[in-house]
Design a protein around this motif. Structure first.
Motif, PDB file in Angstrom:
ATOM      1  N   ALA A  93       8.870   7.119  13.734  1.00  0.00           N
ATOM      2  CA  ALA A  93      10.129   7.168  12.998  1.00  0.00           C
ATOM      3  C   ALA A  93      10.938   5.948  13.423  1.00  0.00           C
ATOM      4  CB  ALA A  93      10.891   8.445  13.304  1.00  0.00           C
ATOM      5  N   ALA A  94      11.891   5.571  12.573  1.00  0.00           N
ATOM      6  CA  ALA A  94      12.760   4.443  12.895  1.00  0.00           C
ATOM      7  C   ALA A  94      14.205   4.870  12.698  1.00  0.00           C
ATOM      8  CB  ALA A  94      12.445   3.245  12.005  1.00  0.00           C
ATOM      9  N   ALA A  95      15.053   4.438  13.592  1.00  0.00           N
ATOM     10  CA  ALA A  95      16.494   4.605  13.487  1.00  0.00           C
ATOM     11  C   ALA A  95      17.052   3.192  13.383  1.00  0.00           C
ATOM     12  CB  ALA A  95      17.034   5.332  14.703  1.00  0.00           C
ATOM     13  N   THR A  97       9.983  10.035   4.347  1.00  0.00           N
ATOM     14  CA  THR A  97      11.365  10.463   4.156  1.00  0.00           C
ATOM     15  C   THR A  97      12.330   9.426   4.706  1.00  0.00           C
ATOM     16  OG1 THR A  97      10.616  12.742   4.504  1.00  0.00           O
ATOM     17  CG2 THR A  97      12.976  12.361   4.618  1.00  0.00           C
ATOM     18  N   VAL A  98      13.462   9.288   4.031  1.00  0.00           N
ATOM     19  CA  VAL A  98      14.548   8.449   4.535  1.00  0.00           C
ATOM     20  C   VAL A  98      15.836   9.257   4.472  1.00  0.00           C
ATOM     21  CG1 VAL A  98      14.981   7.345   2.300  1.00  0.00           C
ATOM     22  CG2 VAL A  98      15.698   6.201   4.387  1.00  0.00           C
ATOM     23  N   LEU A  99      16.615   9.199   5.539  1.00  0.00           N
ATOM     24  CA  LEU A  99      17.883   9.918   5.645  1.00  0.00           C
ATOM     25  C   LEU A  99      18.979   8.956   6.069  1.00  0.00           C
ATOM     26  CD1 LEU A  99      16.541  12.902   7.786  1.00  0.00           C
ATOM     27  CD2 LEU A  99      16.961  12.947   5.328  1.00  0.00           C
ATOM     28  N   SER A 100      20.200   9.271   5.708  1.00  0.00           N
ATOM     29  CA  SER A 100      21.337   8.502   6.200  1.00  0.00           C
ATOM     30  C   SER A 100      21.539   8.868   7.669  1.00  0.00           C
ATOM     31  CB  SER A 100      22.577   8.847   5.380  1.00  0.00           C
ATOM     32  OG  SER A 100      23.669   8.099   5.828  1.00  0.00           O
ATOM     33  N   TRP A 101      21.886   7.893   8.497  1.00  0.00           N
ATOM     34  CA  TRP A 101      22.069   8.113   9.927  1.00  0.00           C
ATOM     35  C   TRP A 101      23.516   7.793  10.258  1.00  0.00           C
ATOM     36  CZ3 TRP A 101      20.430   4.448  14.351  1.00  0.00           C
ATOM     37  CH2 TRP A 101      20.396   5.141  15.572  1.00  0.00           C
ATOM     38  N   ARG A 102      24.266   8.742  10.786  1.00  0.00           N
ATOM     39  CA  ARG A 102      25.705   8.589  10.999  1.00  0.00           C
ATOM     40  C   ARG A 102      26.025   7.869  12.308  1.00  0.00           C
ATOM     41  NH1 ARG A 102      29.424  13.442   9.191  1.00  0.00           N
ATOM     42  NH2 ARG A 102      30.941  11.783   9.458  1.00  0.00           N
ATOM     43  N   GLU A 130       0.843  -1.186   0.000  1.00  0.00           N
ATOM     44  CA  GLU A 130       0.000   0.000   0.000  1.00  0.00           C
ATOM     45  C   GLU A 130       0.883   1.241   0.000  1.00  0.00           C
ATOM     46  OE1 GLU A 130      -2.948  -0.047   3.018  1.00  0.00           O
ATOM     47  OE2 GLU A 130      -3.600  -2.068   2.520  1.00  0.00           O
ATOM     48  N   ILE A 131       1.063   1.842  -1.157  1.00  0.00           N
ATOM     49  CA  ILE A 131       1.952   2.979  -1.316  1.00  0.00           C
ATOM     50  C   ILE A 131       1.474   4.190  -0.512  1.00  0.00           C
ATOM     51  CG2 ILE A 131       2.961   4.579  -3.004  1.00  0.00           C
ATOM     52  CD1 ILE A 131       4.020   1.677  -3.130  1.00  0.00           C
ATOM     53  N   GLU A 132       0.161   4.392  -0.405  1.00  0.00           N
ATOM     54  CA  GLU A 132      -0.346   5.557   0.319  1.00  0.00           C
ATOM     55  C   GLU A 132      -0.015   5.519   1.806  1.00  0.00           C
ATOM     56  OE1 GLU A 132      -3.594   2.510   0.416  1.00  0.00           O
ATOM     57  OE2 GLU A 132      -2.454   3.371  -1.225  1.00  0.00           O
ATOM     58  N   ALA A 133       0.392   4.377   2.324  1.00  0.00           N
ATOM     59  CA  ALA A 133       0.761   4.275   3.734  1.00  0.00           C
ATOM     60  C   ALA A 133       2.122   4.905   4.000  1.00  0.00           C
ATOM     61  CB  ALA A 133       0.766   2.820   4.176  1.00  0.00           C
ATOM     62  N   GLY A 134       2.880   5.189   2.960  1.00  0.00           N
ATOM     63  CA  GLY A 134       4.206   5.771   3.138  1.00  0.00           C
ATOM     64  C   GLY A 134       5.294   4.733   3.010  1.00  0.00           C
ATOM     65  N   LEU A 135       6.499   5.133   3.358  1.00  0.00           N
ATOM     66  CA  LEU A 135       7.657   4.243   3.236  1.00  0.00           C
ATOM     67  C   LEU A 135       7.609   3.133   4.277  1.00  0.00           C
ATOM     68  CD1 LEU A 135      10.480   6.880   2.701  1.00  0.00           C
ATOM     69  CD2 LEU A 135       9.396   5.417   0.972  1.00  0.00           C
ATOM     70  N   MET A 136       7.987   1.938   3.829  1.00  0.00           N
ATOM     71  CA  MET A 136       8.105   0.792   4.718  1.00  0.00           C
ATOM     72  C   MET A 136       9.322  -0.015   4.291  1.00  0.00           C
ATOM     73  SD  MET A 136       4.280  -0.605   5.280  1.00  0.00           S
ATOM     74  CE  MET A 136       2.948   0.476   5.691  1.00  0.00           C
ATOM     75  N   ASN A 176       9.723  -0.145   0.267  1.00  0.00           N
ATOM     76  CA  ASN A 176       8.600  -0.592  -0.546  1.00  0.00           C
ATOM     77  C   ASN A 176       8.424   0.214  -1.827  1.00  0.00           C
ATOM     78  OD1 ASN A 176       7.711   1.677   0.908  1.00  0.00           O
ATOM     79  ND2 ASN A 176       5.594   0.981   0.905  1.00  0.00           N
ATOM     80  N   ASN A 177       9.130   1.320  -1.982  1.00  0.00           N
ATOM     81  CA  ASN A 177       9.077   2.074  -3.235  1.00  0.00           C
ATOM     82  C   ASN A 177      10.167   1.640  -4.207  1.00  0.00           C
ATOM     83  OD1 ASN A 177      11.364   3.189  -2.088  1.00  0.00           O
ATOM     84  ND2 ASN A 177      10.644   5.298  -2.169  1.00  0.00           N
ATOM     85  N   GLY A 178      10.910   0.582  -3.869  1.00  0.00           N
ATOM     86  CA  GLY A 178      11.949   0.041  -4.731  1.00  0.00           C
ATOM     87  C   GLY A 178      13.333   0.620  -4.468  1.00  0.00           C
ATOM     88  N   MET A 179      13.425   1.629  -3.621  1.00  0.00           N
ATOM     89  CA  MET A 179      14.709   2.262  -3.335  1.00  0.00           C
ATOM     90  C   MET A 179      15.528   1.383  -2.396  1.00  0.00           C
ATOM     91  SD  MET A 179      15.631   5.924  -1.463  1.00  0.00           S
ATOM     92  CE  MET A 179      14.012   6.515  -1.744  1.00  0.00           C
ATOM     93  N   SER A 180      16.838   1.294  -2.684  1.00  0.00           N
ATOM     94  CA  SER A 180      17.771   0.631  -1.782  1.00  0.00           C
ATOM     95  C   SER A 180      18.614   1.696  -1.106  1.00  0.00           C
ATOM     96  CB  SER A 180      18.679  -0.327  -2.549  1.00  0.00           C
ATOM     97  OG  SER A 180      17.928  -1.393  -3.064  1.00  0.00           O
ATOM     98  N   VAL A 181      18.784   1.568   0.202  1.00  0.00           N
ATOM     99  CA  VAL A 181      19.540   2.535   0.978  1.00  0.00           C
ATOM    100  C   VAL A 181      20.669   1.794   1.671  1.00  0.00           C
ATOM    101  CG1 VAL A 181      19.385   4.356   2.707  1.00  0.00           C
ATOM    102  CG2 VAL A 181      17.370   3.753   1.382  1.00  0.00           C
TER     103      VAL A 181
END
Length: 193
Positions: free
Chosen positions: A157-159, A78-83, A45-51, A63-68
């Motif tokens: 949010a998740a870290a 939103t997804v951010l790099s976490w140092r 379910e894309i409308e639920a946001g990133l998973m 779930n949007n196909g992006m690899s981080v």
């Protein structure tokens, strides 16, 4: 009333892709034929946001196909790099993004990597004093928890730190072999033209 069972194989249980079993209340059912259990795959379910769809030792697939690659700070859109490199690097500064947000998070899910990794108790007290509720879990469980809370439209949010130890079961091997065969077959088809 007939009892029906939902059979879930071990690969569905071990992966963070989250499904929810739902059952229609008895008062809304018209007959015994409508007494069914359904499975809803949340990550679709894309409308639920990133998973988080999957994880590895180097990062995460969303779930949007992006690899981080590497540790991430994940929000519903939103997804951010976490140092940080490990759970020992988690401190007040590395968590500042999460307690400075307005409006306040309902909950911050911290994936510490592998089972047995810990966060300093002083950091837990510090975040509670800042008004942020924490759920500290191994990354495997943290991904599932984030997906579920995000689906419920909680301000979460998740870290997440990628786990070092990855367990591979027989279903994972079978699925990898199917993907390899499909890829090999598609390259053969391209050579024919």
């Amino acid at each position: 009333m007939m009892l029906r069972r939902a059979i879930i194989n071990s690969s569905q249980i071990l992966k963070p892709r989250l499904g929810v079993l739902t059952r229609q209340p008895r008062c809304l059912q018209s007959s015994d034929d409508d007494d069914r259990t359904t499975v809803k795959v949340l990550n679709m379910e894309i409308e639920a946001g990133l998973m988080v769809d999957s994880y590895s030792q180097v990062g995460f697939r969303l779930n949007n196909g992006m690899s981080v690659i590497g540790p991430i700070a994940l929000f519903p859109k939103t997804v951010l790099s976490w140092r940080v490199r490990s759970s020992q690097d988690i401190n007040e500064d590395s968590l500042s993004l999460f307690y400075l947000l307005e409006p306040r998070l309902d909950i911050l899910v911290i994936g510490v990597g592998d089972q047995g990794c810990r966060v300093d108790t002083r950091i837990i007290r510090f975040m509670k004093n800042k008004g942020v509720s924490l759920e500290i879990l191994p990354t495997v469980s943290a991904c599932t928890t984030f997906n579920f809370l995000n689906q419920e439209r909680r301000y979460v949010a998740a870290a997440l730190i990628p786990p070092v130890a990855i367990s591979v079961n027989e279903d994972d091997l079978v699925q990898a072999e199917r993907r390899r065969k499909k890829l090999y077959q598609s390259t053969e088809d391209d050579e024919v033209f």
